[in-house]
Design an enzyme around this catalytic site. Structure first.
Site, PDB file in Angstrom:
ATOM      1  CG  PHE A   1      41.648  39.407  37.200  1.00  0.00           C
ATOM      2  CD1 PHE A   1      42.831  39.997  37.639  1.00  0.00           C
ATOM      3  CD2 PHE A   1      41.708  38.140  36.635  1.00  0.00           C
ATOM      4  CE1 PHE A   1      44.048  39.339  37.519  1.00  0.00           C
ATOM      5  CE2 PHE A   1      42.921  37.471  36.514  1.00  0.00           C
ATOM      6  CZ  PHE A   1      44.090  38.072  36.963  1.00  0.00           C
ATOM      7  CG  ASP A   2      37.425  45.399  40.469  1.00  0.00           C
ATOM      8  OD1 ASP A   2      36.250  45.434  40.086  1.00  0.00           O
ATOM      9  OD2 ASP A   2      38.067  46.409  40.794  1.00  0.00           O
ATOM     10  CG  LEU A   3      36.736  46.340  34.076  1.00  0.00           C
ATOM     11  CD1 LEU A   3      37.838  45.739  33.219  1.00  0.00           C
ATOM     12  CD2 LEU A   3      35.412  46.391  33.319  1.00  0.00           C
TER      13      LEU A   3
END
Length: 216
Positions: free
Chosen positions: A8-10
């Site tokens: 996941f990107d943040l």
């Protein structure tokens, strides 16, 4: 496809960091004696590496961009980290994925130390096996480099079992360079045109659709 390793990107994917990032960018620009007249433009800083954004949107050279980043961090580490909100439904999704035995990781262009503090503050760190971001010295800012480091820390899994999720083109491009599937989310800060141009494996409009792909 049943993905076992989910990256996941943040910013714009797990959390909405708009207030903290844009206020810190405005603070940095003020320190650089640059007047902000178009505040919505600051949303463009959410996602890409800061150096790239300061140079692209305000014409700073490399040295000036690094100076601006220093001012940005001055405010961000004190206030901006916590001017942030977890998207509704994200924690339930992460909990569900862990219960299904998935291996979860964060791959962000934000410095690792800041990403860890944010995830700990919002009690999300417990769901992730690996959290990787950029370095404070300005290295490892390209998303492909971040993803590569995540895969190394996950002991180089079969790439057919890995997917990267993010809201900007940088996430999709980085995933392609590393040879893994990618998924663009439209509830963040990337437009449909931006994401579709990269021909992602999937595009979803909301967290319900994301859940459907990842859990079924």
């Amino acid at each position: 496809m049943n993905y076992q390793y989910i990256l996941f990107d943040l910013d714009g994917t797990l959390t909405d960091p708009k207030v903290g990032i844009t206020k810190s960018v405005a603070y940095a620009l003020d320190k650089m004696n640059i007047e902000v007249v178009d505040y919505p433009k600051l949303d463009l800083f959410i996602g890409p590496p800061l150096q790239e954004s300061f140079q692209a949107y305000y014409g700073l050279n490399e040295q000036e961009a690094n100076e601006a980043i220093g001012y940005y961090r001055e405010r961000f580490k004190q206030h901006g980290l916590y001017e942030n909100e977890v998207y509704p439904g994200i924690e339930i999704l992460l909990e569900t994925l862990k219960k299904k035995g998935k291996t979860l990781a964060v791959a962000t262009s934000k410095p690792t130390v800041f990403a860890e503090k944010i995830l700990q503050h919002f009690k999300l760190a417990q769901y992730f096996d690996v959290i990787v971001g950029s370095n404070l010295d300005g290295t490892r800012i390209a998303k492909a480099e971040v993803i590569h480091e995540v895969l190394l820390q996950l002991s180089s899994p079969d790439k057919s079992e890995v997917i990267m999720i993010g809201d900007r083109k940088h996430d999709l491009i980085g995933a392609k360079k590393e040879g893994i599937a990618n998924l663009g989310v439209l509830y963040g800060y990337g437009s449909n045109d931006e994401l579709a141009l990269e021909e992602p494996t999937y595009i979803v409009s909301n967290i319900e659709e994301l859940d459907s792909i990842l859990t079924n």
